[in-house]
Design a protein around this motif. Structure first.
Motif, PDB file in Angstrom:
ATOM      1  N   GLU A  31       0.837  -1.208   0.000  1.00  0.00           N
ATOM      2  CA  GLU A  31       0.000   0.000   0.000  1.00  0.00           C
ATOM      3  C   GLU A  31       0.872   1.259   0.000  1.00  0.00           C
ATOM      4  OE1 GLU A  31      -3.850  -1.691   2.549  1.00  0.00           O
ATOM      5  OE2 GLU A  31      -2.398  -0.368   3.506  1.00  0.00           O
ATOM      6  N   ALA A  44      -4.835   2.165  -3.820  1.00  0.00           N
ATOM      7  CA  ALA A  44      -3.881   1.322  -3.092  1.00  0.00           C
ATOM      8  C   ALA A  44      -4.616   0.449  -2.064  1.00  0.00           C
ATOM      9  CB  ALA A  44      -2.843   2.200  -2.399  1.00  0.00           C
ATOM     10  N   PHE A  45      -5.529   1.055  -1.321  1.00  0.00           N
ATOM     11  CA  PHE A  45      -6.265   0.305  -0.299  1.00  0.00           C
ATOM     12  C   PHE A  45      -7.184  -0.735  -0.937  1.00  0.00           C
ATOM     13  CE2 PHE A  45      -6.081   3.456   3.517  1.00  0.00           C
ATOM     14  CZ  PHE A  45      -4.703   3.371   3.468  1.00  0.00           C
TER      15      PHE A  45
END
Ligand SMILES: Nc1nc2c(ncn2[C@@H]2O[C@H](COP(=O)(O)OP(=O)(O)O)[C@@H](O)[C@H]2O)c(=O)[nH]1
Ligand SMILES: [Mg+2]
Length: 291
Positions: A31, A44-45
């Motif tokens: 992440e 990213a999450f």
């Protein structure tokens, strides 16, 4: 080494464990790396989450990211990234963005490109705020050998836009590209002006006209570009992005971050300062290049 293998390899070196299945430490580092590469927090999450739900070995992470991105951006709709201009109609591109991102330069390049494709092209000097802006646009019009509409000093941008549309309609132009100011006295003024310009366009065109508001973003500014997109979206409806300065220190991640967060497609990429230095964005080619 490509952009994304670089991300994955960095994580491998950092986490010396040779665990074959990804674990929490791996995902956290992943992440962080994705955010550092301008892919944005949300993407990213969400990607890390998809790995959490459906784990894989380290070797597969890169492939999974590629799949994730292709899915996120409509594997089946690569058309999303294409400008739907056609010679059978008037096409109006309203080009917006903060100072210095490359609006005027991109307009010159696009005018050249559309002219070569056979469009009767007109550019409009809607950045009436800076005296030097019109001169610069004039220079590009000459280089691209296209017509330019500008009014006397002190004219309002909305008058320029009105006149340009009138000229385009009566003289059968099929491509009108409008330059705008990147800065006025303050942000509220700028946003008000853009709203006004869009209204002038909507009021004076019929439904057969393609009207596309294109936000120009400088790819070297990374996550700041995302903030700019947010600001402009508050003022006016954006349809797509032109990403400039993709030569040199290309930051591929920002393309995905913007597309993912705002559902806004990058349609053109500026790759230098010459007339020819603009490319149509091709998602599949782009992903292949960076993986
Ligand atoms: N290297 C590079 N420079 C660019 C590109 N697009 C614009 N520029 C440069 O960025 C600067 C600002 O461009 P300009 O078109 O005046 O920006 P504007 O204020 O948004 O109209 C100029 O020096 C341009 O030559 C690009 O794709 N690559
Ligand atoms: Mg300019």
């Amino acid at each position: 080494m490509s952009f994304f293998s670089n991300i994955v390899n960095k994580i491998k070196t950092k986490l010396s464990s040779s665990a074959r299945l990804i674990d929490d430490a791996y995902l956290e580092e992943l992440e962080a790396q994705l955010i550092r590469c301008d892919l944005g927090v949300k993407l990213a999450f969400d990607f890390a989450d998809s790995l959490r739900k459906n784990p894989c070995g380290e070797q597969q992470v890169q492939e999974r990211l590629k799949e994730f991105l292709l899915n996120a951006f409509g594997k089946h709709d690569s058309d999303l990234f294409k400008l739907k201009a056609s010679k059978n109609q008037l096409n109006i591109l309203l080009v917006v963005g903060v100072n210095g991102v490359g609006k005027t330069t991109s307009i010159g390049k696009l005018a050249h490109r559309f002219k070569k494709q056979g469009y009767k092209t007109l550019i409009a000097a809607g950045d009436t705020f800076r005296a030097a802006a019109e001169e610069q646009l004039n220079h590009w019009a000459q280089r691209a050998q296209v017509d330019i509409l500008q009014l006397e000093e002190g004219a309002k941008a909305s008058a320029v836009v009105y006149k340009a549309i009138e000229k385009a309609q009566t003289e059968n132009y099929n491509m009108l590209i409008i330059d705008t100011a990147g800065r006025l006295q303050n942000k509220a003024n700028l946003m008000e002006e853009l709203t006004k310009l869009k209204q002038v366009i909507d009021k004076n065109t019929d439904p057969n006209t393609l009207v596309e508001t294109m936000l120009v973003l400088d790819s070297t500014t990374g996550s700041n570009a995302v903030l700019q997109a947010e600001n402009f979206m508050e003022a006016t409806e954006l349809n797509s992005i032109i990403l400039t300065k993709f030569d040199g220190s290309a930051r591929a991640g920002v393309v995905f971050s913007i597309a993912y967060n705002f559902k806004l497609a990058v349609k053109f990429i500026g790759t230098g300062e010459r007339l020819e230095d603009i490319e149509e964005f091709d998602l599949n080619q782009f992903i292949s290049k960076y993986f």
